[in-house]
Design a protein around this motif. Structure first.
Motif, PDB file in Angstrom:
ATOM      1  N   TYR A   3       0.841  -1.072  -0.075  1.00 49.69           N
ATOM      2  CA  TYR A   3      -0.040  -0.112   0.035  1.00 49.69           C
ATOM      3  C   TYR A   3       0.948   1.423  -0.021  1.00 49.69           C
ATOM      4  CZ  TYR A   3      -4.312  -2.600   0.158  1.00 49.69           C
ATOM      5  OH  TYR A   3      -5.671  -3.368  -0.025  1.00 49.69           O
ATOM      6  N   VAL A   4       1.936   1.271   0.720  1.00 49.55           N
ATOM      7  CA  VAL A   4       2.881   2.456   0.708  1.00 49.55           C
ATOM      8  C   VAL A   4       3.437   2.575  -0.728  1.00 49.55           C
ATOM      9  CG1 VAL A   4       5.212   1.576   1.290  1.00 49.55           C
ATOM     10  CG2 VAL A   4       4.501   3.900   1.984  1.00 49.55           C
ATOM     11  N   VAL A   5       3.649   1.492  -1.591  1.00 52.49           N
ATOM     12  CA  VAL A   5       4.301   1.627  -2.761  1.00 52.49           C
ATOM     13  C   VAL A   5       3.142   2.118  -3.868  1.00 52.49           C
ATOM     14  CG1 VAL A   5       4.707   0.349  -4.856  1.00 52.49           C
ATOM     15  CG2 VAL A   5       6.002  -0.157  -2.596  1.00 52.49           C
ATOM     16  N   ILE A   6       1.842   1.930  -3.609  1.00 58.47           N
ATOM     17  CA  ILE A   6       0.908   2.361  -4.381  1.00 58.47           C
ATOM     18  C   ILE A   6       0.745   3.856  -4.113  1.00 58.47           C
ATOM     19  CG2 ILE A   6      -1.690   2.193  -4.825  1.00 58.47           C
ATOM     20  CD1 ILE A   6      -0.129  -0.109  -6.040  1.00 58.47           C
ATOM     21  N   HIS A   7       0.722   4.077  -2.685  1.00 61.77           N
ATOM     22  CA  HIS A   7       0.535   5.576  -2.342  1.00 61.77           C
ATOM     23  C   HIS A   7       1.641   6.351  -2.916  1.00 61.77           C
ATOM     24  CE1 HIS A   7      -0.325   8.845   0.469  1.00 61.77           C
ATOM     25  NE2 HIS A   7       1.035   8.728   0.950  1.00 61.77           N
ATOM     26  N   LEU A   8       3.037   5.930  -3.247  1.00 61.87           N
ATOM     27  CA  LEU A   8       4.314   6.706  -3.675  1.00 61.87           C
ATOM     28  C   LEU A   8       3.850   6.808  -5.165  1.00 61.87           C
ATOM     29  CD1 LEU A   8       6.825   8.036  -3.303  1.00 61.87           C
ATOM     30  CD2 LEU A   8       7.835   5.735  -3.520  1.00 61.87           C
ATOM     31  N   LEU A   9       3.373   5.706  -5.770  1.00 60.29           N
ATOM     32  CA  LEU A   9       3.231   5.634  -7.099  1.00 60.29           C
ATOM     33  C   LEU A   9       1.926   6.632  -7.603  1.00 60.29           C
ATOM     34  CD1 LEU A   9       3.436   2.107  -8.190  1.00 60.29           C
ATOM     35  CD2 LEU A   9       4.830   3.851  -8.807  1.00 60.29           C
ATOM     36  N   SER A  10       0.900   6.872  -6.484  1.00 60.31           N
ATOM     37  CA  SER A  10      -0.220   7.756  -7.067  1.00 60.31           C
ATOM     38  C   SER A  10       0.370   9.139  -6.894  1.00 60.31           C
ATOM     39  CB  SER A  10      -1.363   7.583  -5.808  1.00 60.31           C
ATOM     40  OG  SER A  10      -1.690   6.234  -5.984  1.00 60.31           O
ATOM     41  N   TYR A  11       0.998   9.402  -5.991  1.00 61.91           N
ATOM     42  CA  TYR A  11       1.840  10.694  -5.636  1.00 61.91           C
ATOM     43  C   TYR A  11       2.626  11.093  -6.984  1.00 61.91           C
ATOM     44  CZ  TYR A  11       5.553  13.941  -4.328  1.00 61.91           C
ATOM     45  OH  TYR A  11       6.496  14.887  -4.411  1.00 61.91           O
ATOM     46  N   TRP A  29       2.657   9.906  -9.961  1.00 62.18           N
ATOM     47  CA  TRP A  29       1.783  10.079 -11.196  1.00 62.18           C
ATOM     48  C   TRP A  29       0.726  11.028 -11.313  1.00 62.18           C
ATOM     49  CZ3 TRP A  29      -1.407   5.299 -13.101  1.00 62.18           C
ATOM     50  CH2 TRP A  29      -2.289   5.612 -14.293  1.00 62.18           C
ATOM     51  N   PHE A  30       0.066  11.310 -10.247  1.00 59.42           N
ATOM     52  CA  PHE A  30      -1.242  12.121 -10.397  1.00 59.42           C
ATOM     53  C   PHE A  30      -0.605  13.570  -9.924  1.00 59.42           C
ATOM     54  CE2 PHE A  30      -3.449   8.020  -9.433  1.00 59.42           C
ATOM     55  CZ  PHE A  30      -3.968   8.089 -10.682  1.00 59.42           C
ATOM     56  N   ASP A  31       0.290  13.719  -9.003  1.00 65.44           N
ATOM     57  CA  ASP A  31       0.738  14.965  -8.770  1.00 65.44           C
ATOM     58  C   ASP A  31       1.861  15.543  -9.398  1.00 65.44           C
ATOM     59  OD1 ASP A  31      -1.322  15.666  -6.687  1.00 65.44           O
ATOM     60  OD2 ASP A  31       0.263  15.404  -5.057  1.00 65.44           O
ATOM     61  N   MET A  32       2.721  14.569  -9.756  1.00 67.05           N
ATOM     62  CA  MET A  32       4.107  14.720 -10.382  1.00 67.05           C
ATOM     63  C   MET A  32       4.263  14.604 -11.713  1.00 67.05           C
ATOM     64  SD  MET A  32       4.967  16.499  -7.645  1.00 67.05           S
ATOM     65  CE  MET A  32       6.396  17.239  -8.245  1.00 67.05           C
ATOM     66  N   PHE A  80       5.329  11.820 -12.964  1.00 68.78           N
ATOM     67  CA  PHE A  80       6.483  10.898 -12.789  1.00 68.78           C
ATOM     68  C   PHE A  80       7.713  11.939 -13.569  1.00 68.78           C
ATOM     69  CE2 PHE A  80       3.552   7.017 -13.466  1.00 68.78           C
ATOM     70  CZ  PHE A  80       4.044   6.575 -12.262  1.00 68.78           C
ATOM     71  N   ASP A  81       7.751  12.944 -13.191  1.00 70.83           N
ATOM     72  CA  ASP A  81       8.713  13.941 -13.382  1.00 70.83           C
ATOM     73  C   ASP A  81       9.707  13.972 -12.243  1.00 70.83           C
ATOM     74  OD1 ASP A  81      10.651  15.955 -13.695  1.00 70.83           O
ATOM     75  OD2 ASP A  81       9.036  17.366 -14.668  1.00 70.83           O
ATOM     76  N   ILE A  90      10.062  15.645  -8.543  1.00 72.90           N
ATOM     77  CA  ILE A  90       9.820  14.730  -7.530  1.00 72.90           C
ATOM     78  C   ILE A  90      10.850  14.944  -6.211  1.00 72.90           C
ATOM     79  CG2 ILE A  90       9.556  12.455  -6.630  1.00 72.90           C
ATOM     80  CD1 ILE A  90       8.323  11.697  -9.096  1.00 72.90           C
ATOM     81  N   ILE A  91      11.944  14.823  -6.914  1.00 69.53           N
ATOM     82  CA  ILE A  91      13.054  15.226  -5.933  1.00 69.53           C
ATOM     83  C   ILE A  91      13.058  16.490  -5.031  1.00 69.53           C
ATOM     84  CG2 ILE A  91      15.710  15.272  -5.554  1.00 69.53           C
ATOM     85  CD1 ILE A  91      15.748  13.230  -7.997  1.00 69.53           C
ATOM     86  N   LYS A  92      12.859  17.613  -6.069  1.00 63.19           N
ATOM     87  CA  LYS A  92      12.741  18.961  -5.425  1.00 63.19           C
ATOM     88  C   LYS A  92      11.505  19.064  -4.441  1.00 63.19           C
ATOM     89  CE  LYS A  92      14.370  21.581  -9.650  1.00 63.19           C
ATOM     90  NZ  LYS A  92      13.881  22.358 -10.616  1.00 63.19           N
TER      91      LYS A  92
END
Length: 216
Positions: A89-97, A99-102, A104-105, A109-111
């Motif tokens: 679930y934490v991997v899905i959480h990180l992938l959602s952030y 993908w949808f927020d960033m 996959f840039d 993401i690092i910034k």
């Protein structure tokens, strides 16, 4: 408690727990597929997967106290699976952030991780959880040795604290701390139980003087 242990040892018990642990993901997937996640599906997915990560973390930490208090040692056989679902679930959480927020840039993401403390804390919890998931198998226990493996997996307490802090900072923007308080109470009780058990165990250990007297 013999009946409870027998039920937990039944061959169907593990597949049943697996299916139950997968239900939140199935519900979210269905909601996304049918466009039934509210006005902001992306935010809903990010928050829901984060919530389920914290819930599964609490469940994992509750296994040992429940096993000891209820006298059902068979509960221990589900701990590894539940721990891996926490990581799922934490991997899905990180992938959602990501993908949808960033989008996959990676540079962005690092910034963002560096710029926003609550994301940095959450990402740190993910990094610490990764070696625990990677060493959840018998081969890893043999390679590390039981003592080193146990020491490594004590990181779960730090991870729980970081997860709670991540959740607190996320909710602080809306001054909504009701759920944060619930998780905080649950984690304090679970960690408090472990501290109490440690103190009892230490008190029962014979002192050096006692050992000398026993050897005479």
């Amino acid at each position: 408690m013999k009946a409870a242990n027998a039920a937990l040892m039944h061959p169907a018990a593990k597949p049943l727990v697996f299916m139950l642990a997968l239900l939140p993901f199935a519900w979210l997937f269905y909601g996304a597929f049918t466009n039934n996640l509210g006005a902001n599906p992306a935010e809903y997915l990010i928050r829901a997967t984060g919530d389920w990560t914290l819930r599964f973390l609490c469940i994992v930490l509750a296994v040992t106290p429940l096993r000891v208090i209820s006298g059902t040692p068979a509960l221990a056989r589900f701990r590894r699976m539940l721990g891996l679902f926490t990581y799922f679930y934490v991997v899905i959480h990180l992938l959602s952030y990501s993908w949808f927020d960033m989008g996959f840039d990676l540079p962005e993401i690092i910034k963002d991780i560096i710029k926003r403390p609550f994301i940095l804390v959450g990402f740190s919890a993910f990094l610490l959880l990764t070696p625990l998931a990677a060493t959840s198998f018998n081969a890893a226990i043999k390679k590390l040795g039981a003592k080193r493996w146990q020491t490594l997996h004590k990181l779960v307490y730090l991870i729980a604290g970081l997860g709670l802090l991540h959740f607190f900072w996320m909710r602080s923007g809306k001054n909504d701390f009701a759920e944060v308080a619930v998780y905080a109470v649950i984690l304090v009780l679970l960690l408090g139980w472990r501290v109490r058990q440690y103190m009892i165990k230490k008190r029962l250990q014979p002192t050096p003087v006692g050992r000398e007297q026993l050897s005479k």
